[in-house]
Design an enzyme around this catalytic site. Sequence first.
Site, mmCIF file in Angstrom:
data_model
loop_
_atom_site.group_PDB
_atom_site.id
_atom_site.type_symbol
_atom_site.label_atom_id
_atom_site.label_comp_id
_atom_site.label_asym_id
_atom_site.label_seq_id
_atom_site.Cartn_x
_atom_site.Cartn_y
_atom_site.Cartn_z
ATOM 1 N N CYS A 1 -45.737 -28.662 15.288
ATOM 2 C CA CYS A 1 -44.623 -28.863 16.219
ATOM 3 C C CYS A 1 -44.592 -27.837 17.341
ATOM 4 O O CYS A 1 -43.774 -27.946 18.263
ATOM 5 C CB CYS A 1 -43.297 -28.844 15.476
ATOM 6 S SG CYS A 1 -42.927 -27.249 14.691
ATOM 7 N N CYS B 1 -48.720 -41.821 -13.480
ATOM 8 C CA CYS B 1 -48.728 -43.197 -13.979
ATOM 9 C C CYS B 1 -47.351 -43.824 -13.752
ATOM 10 O O CYS B 1 -46.324 -43.234 -14.115
ATOM 11 C CB CYS B 1 -49.090 -43.207 -15.467
ATOM 12 S SG CYS B 1 -49.031 -44.858 -16.208
ATOM 13 N N CYS C 1 -24.691 -28.978 -8.057
ATOM 14 C CA CYS C 1 -25.667 -28.948 -9.168
ATOM 15 C C CYS C 1 -26.636 -27.800 -8.950
ATOM 16 O O CYS C 1 -27.242 -27.666 -7.890
ATOM 17 C CB CYS C 1 -26.398 -30.285 -9.251
ATOM 18 S SG CYS C 1 -27.597 -30.337 -10.586
#
Length: 1108
Positions: A865, A789, A930
């Site tokens: 590919c 949503c 991170c």
Amino acid sequence: MSSSPASVQMDEARRRAQSLLSSSGSAQEVKADVQTMATIELPLSEKYRHVSAEVMLKENSAGRNKQEVLESLNRFIKALSILEKYGCNLTSPTRPRYWRSVKHNNPVFRTTVDAIKGGRRVLYLYGYTNQQVDGLSFPDEVEDPDTEKVAAVTLEVMTLRTEVDMIVKGTHPHLEHFKEIIPFVIPKAQMVTDSVAKLPVEEKKQQQQQQQGDKPLILPLPPKPALVPKPSTGSAAVSGCSLCGGDASLFCSSCDNPHFCDACDDLFHRHPNRASHKRDKLQQTKQNTCTICGISAVHARCATCLQRLCLKCDKLYHSHPDRKGHNRTITTPAKTSSPSLSPWECSHCTTVNEMRAVLCTTCERPRLATAVSTVLESTMSLPASPNAEWQCKSCTVMNQGSSILCEVCERPRLATRPPVSSDMSILRSLSDAKQWTCQFCTFANTKASTVCEMCNMSPKDSGGLSLPQSLQQTPCGPKDRPQPKPRVNLELKRQKTMKEDGLALVRHIREAEQRGISPEEVYAALGACGGSNVNPCDWLTSELPHLLDEICAMAASVQLNYKMGRVGTQPVLERDGGESEKSGPTSIGDSMKLSRAEAKLAWLKTGGETDKAVRELLRDRKEKMKELHSLGFQDVAQCEEALRQSGGEMQGALSLLQRPLLEAFHQRIWTAQPEPPIDPAHPDKQRTCRRLLALYDLPSWGRCELVLSLLQEPGVSYSLEDVVQAVKESHDRDFIRRLLNNECPICLSIFPRSKMQSLTSCQCSVCLECFKAHFTIAVRDKHIRDMVCPSCCEPDINDPEKLDSYFSTLDIQLRDCLEPEVYDLFHKKLTEHALMKDPKFMWCCHCTSGFINEGDQLKVTCLSCHKSFCAQCKKPWEPQHQDVSCEQFQLWKRENDPEYQRQGLAGYLRDNGITCPHCRFQYALTKGGCMHFSCSQCRYQFCSGCNNPYHKTKCKPDCSLNCLHAHHPRDCLFYLRDWEPPRLQAFLQRSGVEFNTDPSNGAQTDECGVMEQKDEGGQQVDSPCGIKTQPGQAGLCDKHYREYLVSLINAHSLDPALIYDLNEVIRACERYQVDVQRGEGEEDNAYQARLLKKLMEVPLGEKVPRNK
């Protein structure tokens, strides 16, 4: 248990009867053993092992006087008979179809078993232990009833019923056992009746057995009191049968000269012990009982049909029109007593009935019906149940099961058809004439055949010829008696003609069905073509159209003659019944216009008669013209033409007459000019409302006015279609306003509810444009897990259960919303997401396509590919990798590949990049920066240092973190990246692990070239690190050099806790929820050693990458 002779005899009889009943399920086979058990002198507690006989007798013999007690016992006897049938059905090899259940709504069950006390207890003993809403049933796990137990309980029920029968009739030999139970019925002095008298020979045998004492007392068979014949005086004179009271024809000297009729002799001497008895015939005397009912005395003798009948049977039998002229002679019967002065027992169900009863109170069979008649009933296709329908053997009428007499001829249910002539001389005369009358359908047969031409029944199948001799109609009489006249040839001809005409009609109707012709047309055609040999179907095809034209012409001629010759008067149409009917002056015009369809209907209605068809056609046309005139159509010519074109159908004629009137309206509707828009401000409000009703199908006039009032409100920008749609849903003005004013949370615009779109996973509503734009971008540029949503980001795609149901409904919503190429891309991504669950699925390292690899080789070629890579290490395929393991190939690249050596440790970190633990997709990226990594293929969020998943809330009940966390182990890069490089190098040196400090030859030393994932403008982009390198760090930046050292620690599974200080040990123990309580007076070294020992017991990270 008692070992008296009576007990031994009881056990033997019970064992023998139980074996027979459990194997056959027939009450007739154990009838003698049941009678034996009922007459044995034993207390009720010893005689009945399963059924509480004494309790049931006390509960079902309540009453204030003797009459009420007898009524209660009679009800008890009927209920026991029904329970006995339930038991026999369960033990029968061919059990009924619905044997597993007993329904409470069964009228027989309600009035018998349910009307007494203890009936359901007996059913419980049978095995009906499962209580249902509408009755009782066997448990579901029980496949077959316990026949041994059911047979034992059924025998006790039969024995109890027999004893109660004898108590009610006063014939029980041991009434002293029931004095305390039934005081009203049992007299003080023991009752002795002549029905239980024993034969002298049997009494002598019993006295001898009693004197011996060492042998059990065995009563002779049959032991039933009602079947033991009375002793006779030994005279051979004719007297009544000792068993049934009818006319005796034999006497047996071995049985002390008792008299028997043929039926009773066959039944009584069927027993093996009496099969060798010698019987002699009695002197024949005149029969003094009715030849039909066999009970009442003879009232009249018929010389024509050779019957001796009582008063009632004479009235019924000679009430038939063919027998009214028979000559009967009235006889005066001798004043004798009733044929049977004692209660009689039914030979089928063993119920003891009253003296005056003609039919058995339980099975409703006649008094004289024997076991032989029972067999005959099955051969003559009688219904198995007394309540089933039965066919009269005299007139072949089907009667209800509850009726005793036939509804037409009033003959008894089991009475056989009286023969046309039972004299053999008459049969011979009929045979000589080659004509005989069927006893079943009364058809006169002319051929000397063994079966009837009409019903295919043999004259040998007559019940009167196959019943026992005592129950047959005695065909005796003098030869000079008048013989019945044979049927005349006229009747034979009529029957033959009827048969031939019926068979011919059936053939014609079957042929007509194949050719699409109705039976009514065939019947009318047969009447029209008369006695000719023309096929009616061919006549209908070739001649009927001409006949219909002739009928139309005759009707027109009748009307024309009336107009030309009788002006001013009205034509008279004669009815079939002689009545006349006058046609009105406006009913038919000057020129009659009729159709074949109308003529055919009139012809069929009159059965093919032409004159009547003409009159019917004129009458029908007159009625239709009147109806059209009443509807406002006064033009006679137009009405006639419309009726002719529609074939006389009123609906079709009305359509033809109304079409010219609606021509102008149709032209205006189907014109090419566009419909002018509806103006809410138009002054003619009623015209506007009418247009709303016609165009938008509003339910009422008030809804149209509501639409106009909403559109005329100041400051509104509703469209007409939106207001009409809202008004159709409700008439509440406030609710309609809420439907028309909905704010999109994405674009913040106002839209009606009909232009908003919602997902099934949440309550959010967005406009159609935002809905389409959101999912178009999500499909093209994002992962399939991003298709949630746009307002609340629900549902949680990581939940597999919610995922399948959500995408199934989302597929239906996106089908009409997205462009075709975007919708196809959505299906492709959805397919790849489903294929990822397959263990053979793998991602290509060159592109973003995935496929299923069915082979087992290392070299895999992508289908998209067409590039090759290794199936294990996911590295681009090189010829040097052939027949070499992934570790050996990696070592070769480090030693021989110049490009790889130029990249130095940056290439090493790239080759040992990040691999998604969920989908196994490999990234050539470093783990620095991170640690929260999100896979671009499956959107799985994990730590790049330890591969543990990230959680947004508590991951388990004992988790104390309610935020984003991953529970990193102590050897994860998440913690070790905070250590300085010298400390990491010292730890590696202490563990004996070598590491690099200088860059490789030719490697770039200005900037760090390690690839990593960066966030640029909201997009995840892979690019080089670009940070300045430091000396002594092998050509890497400080961050990636630490990552390199930590990768060596993980590769060698080194535990960093060995060099923890006290504070680091305490924090590590707290993360692992280890008790850090310090002992009183405990020194730091001892405290640290104790905590370190507990910490070392916790294993290192299981998912930490340990590539070497």
